[in-house]
Design a protein around this motif. Structure first.
Motif, PDB file in Angstrom:
ATOM      1  N   ASP A 190     -43.116  15.732  47.786  1.00  0.00           N
ATOM      2  CA  ASP A 190     -44.263  15.824  48.706  1.00  0.00           C
ATOM      3  C   ASP A 190     -45.422  16.623  48.118  1.00  0.00           C
ATOM      4  N   GLY A 191     -45.603  16.521  46.808  1.00  0.00           N
ATOM      5  CA  GLY A 191     -46.738  17.207  46.171  1.00  0.00           C
ATOM      6  C   GLY A 191     -46.519  18.694  45.944  1.00  0.00           C
ATOM      7  N   ALA A 192     -45.332  19.214  46.301  1.00  0.00           N
ATOM      8  CA  ALA A 192     -45.100  20.661  46.136  1.00  0.00           C
ATOM      9  C   ALA A 192     -45.119  21.046  44.660  1.00  0.00           C
ATOM     10  N   ASP A 193     -44.650  20.126  43.791  1.00  0.00           N
ATOM     11  CA  ASP A 193     -44.662  20.425  42.355  1.00  0.00           C
ATOM     12  C   ASP A 193     -46.096  20.425  41.809  1.00  0.00           C
ATOM     13  N   ASP A 194     -46.901  19.468  42.279  1.00  0.00           N
ATOM     14  CA  ASP A 194     -48.290  19.431  41.820  1.00  0.00           C
ATOM     15  C   ASP A 194     -49.044  20.681  42.268  1.00  0.00           C
ATOM     16  N   ALA A 195     -48.762  21.120  43.498  1.00  0.00           N
ATOM     17  CA  ALA A 195     -49.434  22.321  44.019  1.00  0.00           C
ATOM     18  C   ALA A 195     -49.030  23.544  43.196  1.00  0.00           C
ATOM     19  N   LEU A 196     -47.748  23.584  42.817  1.00  0.00           N
ATOM     20  CA  LEU A 196     -47.271  24.712  42.011  1.00  0.00           C
ATOM     21  C   LEU A 196     -47.963  24.710  40.645  1.00  0.00           C
ATOM     22  N   LEU A 197     -48.051  23.515  40.045  1.00  0.00           N
ATOM     23  CA  LEU A 197     -48.724  23.402  38.743  1.00  0.00           C
ATOM     24  C   LEU A 197     -50.177  23.881  38.847  1.00  0.00           C
ATOM     25  N   ALA A 198     -50.861  23.434  39.886  1.00  0.00           N
ATOM     26  CA  ALA A 198     -52.269  23.848  40.068  1.00  0.00           C
ATOM     27  C   ALA A 198     -52.357  25.363  40.238  1.00  0.00           C
ATOM     28  N   GLY A 199     -51.395  25.935  40.952  1.00  0.00           N
ATOM     29  CA  GLY A 199     -51.390  27.389  41.154  1.00  0.00           C
ATOM     30  C   GLY A 199     -51.158  28.128  39.848  1.00  0.00           C
ATOM     31  N   LEU A 200     -50.283  27.577  39.005  1.00  0.00           N
ATOM     32  CA  LEU A 200     -49.952  28.260  37.742  1.00  0.00           C
ATOM     33  C   LEU A 200     -51.142  28.261  36.784  1.00  0.00           C
ATOM     34  N   VAL A 201     -51.792  27.102  36.637  1.00  0.00           N
ATOM     35  CA  VAL A 201     -52.887  27.055  35.647  1.00  0.00           C
ATOM     36  C   VAL A 201     -54.125  27.801  36.137  1.00  0.00           C
ATOM     37  N   ALA A 202     -54.130  28.168  37.438  1.00  0.00           N
ATOM     38  CA  ALA A 202     -55.249  28.971  37.946  1.00  0.00           C
ATOM     39  C   ALA A 202     -55.033  30.455  37.655  1.00  0.00           C
ATOM     40  N   GLU A 203     -53.813  30.798  37.190  1.00  0.00           N
ATOM     41  CA  GLU A 203     -53.522  32.198  36.875  1.00  0.00           C
ATOM     42  C   GLU A 203     -54.179  32.567  35.541  1.00  0.00           C
ATOM     43  N   PRO A 204     -54.217  33.861  35.211  1.00  0.00           N
ATOM     44  CA  PRO A 204     -54.862  34.265  33.954  1.00  0.00           C
ATOM     45  C   PRO A 204     -54.348  33.466  32.759  1.00  0.00           C
ATOM     46  N   ALA A 205     -55.228  33.307  31.775  1.00  0.00           N
ATOM     47  CA  ALA A 205     -54.933  32.461  30.618  1.00  0.00           C
ATOM     48  C   ALA A 205     -53.694  32.946  29.881  1.00  0.00           C
ATOM     49  N   PRO A 206     -53.009  32.021  29.169  1.00  0.00           N
ATOM     50  CA  PRO A 206     -51.844  32.414  28.381  1.00  0.00           C
ATOM     51  C   PRO A 206     -52.202  33.478  27.351  1.00  0.00           C
ATOM     52  N   VAL A 207     -51.208  34.268  26.991  1.00  0.00           N
ATOM     53  CA  VAL A 207     -51.384  35.232  25.905  1.00  0.00           C
ATOM     54  C   VAL A 207     -51.525  34.439  24.623  1.00  0.00           C
ATOM     55  N   ARG A 208     -52.598  34.717  23.875  1.00  0.00           N
ATOM     56  CA  ARG A 208     -52.781  33.950  22.633  1.00  0.00           C
ATOM     57  C   ARG A 208     -52.203  34.741  21.483  1.00  0.00           C
ATOM     58  N   ARG A 209     -51.250  34.153  20.844  1.00  0.00           N
ATOM     59  CA  ARG A 209     -50.604  34.850  19.738  1.00  0.00           C
ATOM     60  C   ARG A 209     -50.335  33.852  18.628  1.00  0.00           C
ATOM     61  N   ARG A 210     -50.132  34.392  17.471  1.00  0.00           N
ATOM     62  CA  ARG A 210     -49.836  33.505  16.349  1.00  0.00           C
ATOM     63  C   ARG A 210     -48.434  32.954  16.507  1.00  0.00           C
ATOM     64  N   ARG A 211     -48.209  31.796  15.931  1.00  0.00           N
ATOM     65  CA  ARG A 211     -46.901  31.161  16.047  1.00  0.00           C
ATOM     66  C   ARG A 211     -45.782  32.029  15.489  1.00  0.00           C
ATOM     67  N   GLY A 212     -46.158  32.974  14.612  1.00  0.00           N
ATOM     68  CA  GLY A 212     -45.150  33.869  14.049  1.00  0.00           C
ATOM     69  C   GLY A 212     -44.379  34.624  15.116  1.00  0.00           C
ATOM     70  N   ARG A 213     -44.987  34.770  16.322  1.00  0.00           N
ATOM     71  CA  ARG A 213     -44.315  35.495  17.384  1.00  0.00           C
ATOM     72  C   ARG A 213     -43.155  34.696  17.977  1.00  0.00           C
ATOM     73  N   LEU A 214     -43.115  33.417  17.653  1.00  0.00           N
ATOM     74  CA  LEU A 214     -42.061  32.574  18.203  1.00  0.00           C
ATOM     75  C   LEU A 214     -40.683  33.159  17.942  1.00  0.00           C
ATOM     76  N   LEU A 215     -40.503  33.633  16.725  1.00  0.00           N
ATOM     77  CA  LEU A 215     -39.189  34.186  16.377  1.00  0.00           C
ATOM     78  C   LEU A 215     -38.869  35.405  17.210  1.00  0.00           C
ATOM     79  N   ALA A 216     -39.887  36.262  17.412  1.00  0.00           N
ATOM     80  CA  ALA A 216     -39.655  37.468  18.200  1.00  0.00           C
ATOM     81  C   ALA A 216     -39.249  37.105  19.616  1.00  0.00           C
ATOM     82  N   MET A 217     -39.937  36.104  20.165  1.00  0.00           N
ATOM     83  CA  MET A 217     -39.615  35.687  21.533  1.00  0.00           C
ATOM     84  C   MET A 217     -38.214  35.099  21.591  1.00  0.00           C
TER      85      MET A 217
END
Lengths: 173, 340
Positions: B27-54
């Motif tokens: 019933d659109g609950a997933d779309d609403a959640l997606l819209a809510g998430l991308v309205a939040e502050p931008a992702p942390v921008r980091r170099r791909r090298g952090r992938l291993l740390a994560m």
């Protein structure tokens, strides 16, 4: 502010993986509402860490790893549950009420038998049966060598089989 | 029941499948959640090298979730005195060590019989099984690799070689038990030449702090008992003397069993002699299990509290819900690990 490329990548990620991750949470969390919370929190982490999320199948495994951590912490302390998450949980509750929950006797017996297994054994077993992951993929999610996953899988199957067989005999009495 | 039948049974145990969820209308609950998430502050921008740390941080969390967290090392002193019951329990435990100071015990799971050793990035995992399972393991591995004869603990063993690299060894520990050992190919020789059974004291000294043994185990049990409704005359002594080590979840389950099973026993006793007041008191006590502090703690890591609560609720009228059936001692024993 997020740029268009980030939003577009996240939309694709969400479209590809949201329902499997929600399914993962629904199979493990005590209620559809908590499962919605786990799925939402998992994708909140994915949004914040978008640059760290691998593409394709690896991305799914990464998300399972995050969901597992979120689930483990789900009961530790109050969590923010906003209207969007409540709505998602309410929809899943309705689907269960419509008959989606496999809550009959056989399913209940399996869930009881699973609860008796050590946590390490149970998770390899259900990642294999429910998420259909290979031992190598399970190893990525749990941080274990594939060979360790195989030995645990073998043992977990043997123990579950033992539990289910004795339960079947007991019910048949 | 073969593996295919078992997997089918397991799938029947899933509340919902991915196919079903993918077919649901949300019933659109997933779309609403997606819209809510991308309205939040931008992702942390980091170099791909952090992938291993994560990835590494996820592994640490996963390790914490599935068993004993690793933090420092145990008493470590040759002068350390262990209580007689701890020594006796260690005598019965799988006292394996890698005879090399670079390798340390990082994980012990009494319930499952698992041990893990680490050295830098190297990791050796040991699982203990009944000896009767040996042939089954060997048969199973014929499918995935080549089997080569080797020796472990001075006895004939089998090494599994996949893609030209040794990955696992199955060996006999004694006349009742066997081990499955997995490792990186580079550590094959370490396993063959340095993995050995050691005396109890040496093994206890090498355990990490995160493993519950001796006084730490006793203290943890006392902490868990605090907040549980103890039946009259309850003596925690035998519980404190049982076993040696456990992760916190396993120890919690042991404590809840020791107290909770007695309340189930009292409920059945009262039912059998027609003592309605006694049954009611036991039932009311059991039905507070969701509020027991140890249960709240365990909820995060597994299903035991939920299943205990399911059977506790059934003492209300002697019937379980979904599925609807009589509550029996056998069912309680099977589901909760009681022996009543």
């Amino acid at each position: 502010v997020a740029d268009d490329a980030e939003v577009e990548r996240f939309r694709r990620l969400f479209a590809e993986h949201f329902r499997p991750i929600y399914g993962y949470a629904l199979r493990r969390a005590p209620s559809p509402e908590q499962a919605a919370d786990v799925a939402s929190e998992t994708f909140t982490v994915a949004w914040r860490r978008l640059a760290d999320v691998p593409d394709g199948r690896e991305g799914r495994l990464w998300l399972y790893g995050v969901a597992q951590r979120v689930l483990a912490n789900a009961h530790r302390g109050e969590r923010r549950r906003d209207r969007l998450v409540e709505r998602l949980g309410a929809v899943a509750s309705q689907r269960f009420a419509d008959g989606a929950d496999h809550g009959g006797e056989p399913g209940e017996r399996v869930r009881e038998a699973l609860a008796e297994l050590a946590v390490t054994d149970r998770e390899v077993l259900v990642l294999s049966a429910w998420e259909q992951l290979t031992p190598v993929e399970i190893g990525v999610v749990l941080g274990l060598p594939a060979a360790t996953v195989r030995t645990r899988l073998h043992r977990a199957r043997a123990r579950l089989r033992e539990r289910l067989t004795s339960e079947v005999l007991e019910v048949g009495r | 029941m073969n593996d295919t039948a078992l997997d089918e049974a397991l799938r029947a145990g899933a509340r919902v499948t991915d196919d079903e969820v993918s077919g649901w209308s949300l019933d659109g609950a997933d779309d609403a959640l997606l819209a809510g998430l991308v309205a939040e502050p931008a992702p942390v921008r980091r170099r791909r090298g952090r992938l291993l740390a994560m990835a590494a941080s996820i592994l640490v969390v996963a390790g914490g979730f599935t068993g004993v967290a690793v933090s420092g090392y145990g008493p470590g002193s040759a002068e350390e005195a262990y209580a007689a019951e701890v020594m006796a329990a260690a005598d019965l435990a799988t006292r394996l060590m890698v005879d090399d100071p670079a390798w340390r015990i990082t994980y012990v799971d009494e319930t499952a019989g698992d041990l893990e050793f680490r050295s830098g990035r190297g990791r050796i995992s040991v699982s203990v099984y009944r000896l009767s399972e040996f042939d089954g393991f060997v048969e199973d591995r014929r499918e995935v690799g080549k089997l080569e004869p080797s020796r472990l603990f001075g006895r004939p063993a089998v090494t599994v070689v996949e893609d030209g690299r040794p990955q696992e060894i199955f060996g006999r520990l004694d006349d009742k038990r066997m081990v499955g050992v997995s490792f990186a190919a580079a550590d094959h020789d370490v396993v063959l030449t340095k993995l050995r059974v050691v005396p109890s004291r040496q093994w206890l000294d090498a355990l990490p702090d995160s493993v519950f043994s001796g006084d730490r185990r006793t203290l943890a049990i006392e902490e868990m008992l605090d907040g549980l409704p103890l039946p009259p005359g309850y003596d925690p002594g035998p519980l404190k003397r049982q076993g040696l080590i456990s992760d916190r979840y396993g120890l919690g389950a042991r404590v809840v069993q020791d107290v909770g099973c007695r309340w189930f026993d009292r409920w059945f006793d009262a039912q059998e002699r027609g003592d309605a007041a006694g049954a009611d008191q036991a039932s009311r006590t059991l039905r507070t299990s969701g509020d027991w502090p140890v249960m709240r703690e365990m909820e995060a890591d597994g299903d035991y509290p939920g299943i205990f609560g399911f059977y506790a609720e059934a003492t209300k009228d002697g019937r379980t819900r979904n599925p609807d059936r009589d509550l029996t001692r056998q069912r309680v024993n099977n589901a909760l690990g009681c022996t009543i």
